[in-house]
Enzyme design. Structure first.
Site, PDB file in Angstrom:
ATOM      1  N   VAL A 124       0.948  -1.497  -0.031  1.00  0.00           N
ATOM      2  CA  VAL A 124      -0.160  -0.135  -0.187  1.00  0.00           C
ATOM      3  C   VAL A 124       0.217   1.321   0.022  1.00  0.00           C
ATOM      4  O   VAL A 124       1.695   1.208   0.755  1.00  0.00           O
ATOM      5  CB  VAL A 124      -0.830   0.069   1.308  1.00  0.00           C
ATOM      6  N   CYS A 125       0.251   1.778  -0.851  1.00  0.00           N
ATOM      7  CA  CYS A 125       1.219   3.595  -0.689  1.00  0.00           C
ATOM      8  C   CYS A 125      -0.270   4.319  -0.813  1.00  0.00           C
ATOM      9  O   CYS A 125      -1.059   4.319  -0.662  1.00  0.00           O
ATOM     10  CB  CYS A 125       1.890   3.727  -1.382  1.00  0.00           C
ATOM     11  N   ARG A 126       0.012   5.298  -1.226  1.00  0.00           N
ATOM     12  CA  ARG A 126      -0.863   6.625  -1.325  1.00  0.00           C
ATOM     13  C   ARG A 126      -1.631   6.709  -3.201  1.00  0.00           C
ATOM     14  O   ARG A 126      -2.957   6.754  -2.400  1.00  0.00           O
ATOM     15  CB  ARG A 126      -0.335   7.871  -1.839  1.00  0.00           C
ATOM     16  N   GLY A 156      -0.956   4.344  -5.484  1.00  0.00           N
ATOM     17  CA  GLY A 156      -0.298   2.408  -6.373  1.00  0.00           C
ATOM     18  C   GLY A 156       1.349   2.929  -6.359  1.00  0.00           C
ATOM     19  O   GLY A 156       1.565   1.121  -7.027  1.00  0.00           O
ATOM     20  N   ILE A 198      -3.680   3.840  -0.279  1.00  0.00           N
ATOM     21  CA  ILE A 198      -5.277   4.313   0.370  1.00  0.00           C
ATOM     22  C   ILE A 198      -6.062   5.226   0.808  1.00  0.00           C
ATOM     23  O   ILE A 198      -6.732   5.144   0.823  1.00  0.00           O
ATOM     24  CB  ILE A 198      -4.149   5.051   1.731  1.00  0.00           C
TER      25      ILE A 198
END
Length: 194
Positions: free
Chosen positions: A71-73, A75, A100
């Site tokens: 997971v990141c902001r 992708g 996220i």
């Protein structure tokens, strides 16, 4: 000969949310900076910033034998993490589609901390400020506008390469670092939940 592009395996927020509700959630590694993670993260996620993950991926391998969601902001960093872990030999990796941001838009639960600016917003502020300042200064100092042109070229390269040198530099600021992720604590947590 050109290299054939491969699609990063992904999972939708709805499917991951269902798995979390059914207590069948895979390991969730959030590869954002500690500051971004403290602002908002998926309950049960482990914070292993992308730079830390790259540096310690071999240590993590022994504790990530089942399915892992990255997971990141939005992708992009998670896709880079997926590539790094896949190259190290870890199978069963997927990236949360939309990161996220999509998780929150889907109304899924999230742990929240103090509000902080995410990395993309910081990059836009710094790049925009440089271009604005050099544009104004360029009215009085010949050639100053070329600095703004260089920033524009850097942003174009960042979009084409899906990397951002300015974001890497900004991630090193104390505002974004917060307490450094202790990889040994993360590994101990991973070992404890096996």
């Amino acid at each position: 000969m050109t290299e054939k592009s491969t699609q990063t395996p992904s999972i939708t927020p709805a499917v991951l949310h269902r798995l979390v509700q059914e207590e069948r959630a895979p390991r969730i590694l959030d590869v954002r900076t500690p500051g971004e993670f403290r602002t908002v993260h998926i309950p049960g996620a482990y914070n292993v910033p992308l730079s830390t993950l790259r540096e310690h991926r071999n240590e993590l391998l022994a504790h990530l034998d089942e399915e892992v969601i990255l997971v990141c902001r939005s992708g992009a960093r998670a896709a880079q993490a997926e590539k790094a872990l896949a190259e190290a030999g870890l199978p069963n990796l997927r990236v949360l589609e939309g990161g996220i941001n999509a998780w929150e838009m889907a109304g899924a639960p999230a742990n929240r901390g103090a509000d902080r600016w995410d990395m993309e917003r910081q990059v836009r502020l710094v790049a925009g400020s440089i271009v604005l300042a050099t544009g104004v200064v360029g009215l009085f100092v010949p050639g100053a506008h070329l600095i703004g042109t260089a920033v524009g070229a850097g942003l174009t390269y960042a979009a084409l390469s899906n990397s951002c040198a300015m974001g890497v530099l900004l991630s090193k600021l104390p505002y974004n670092r917060g307490p450094r992720t202790d990889i040994h604590s993360v590994i101990a947590e991973l070992r404890g939940t096996s």
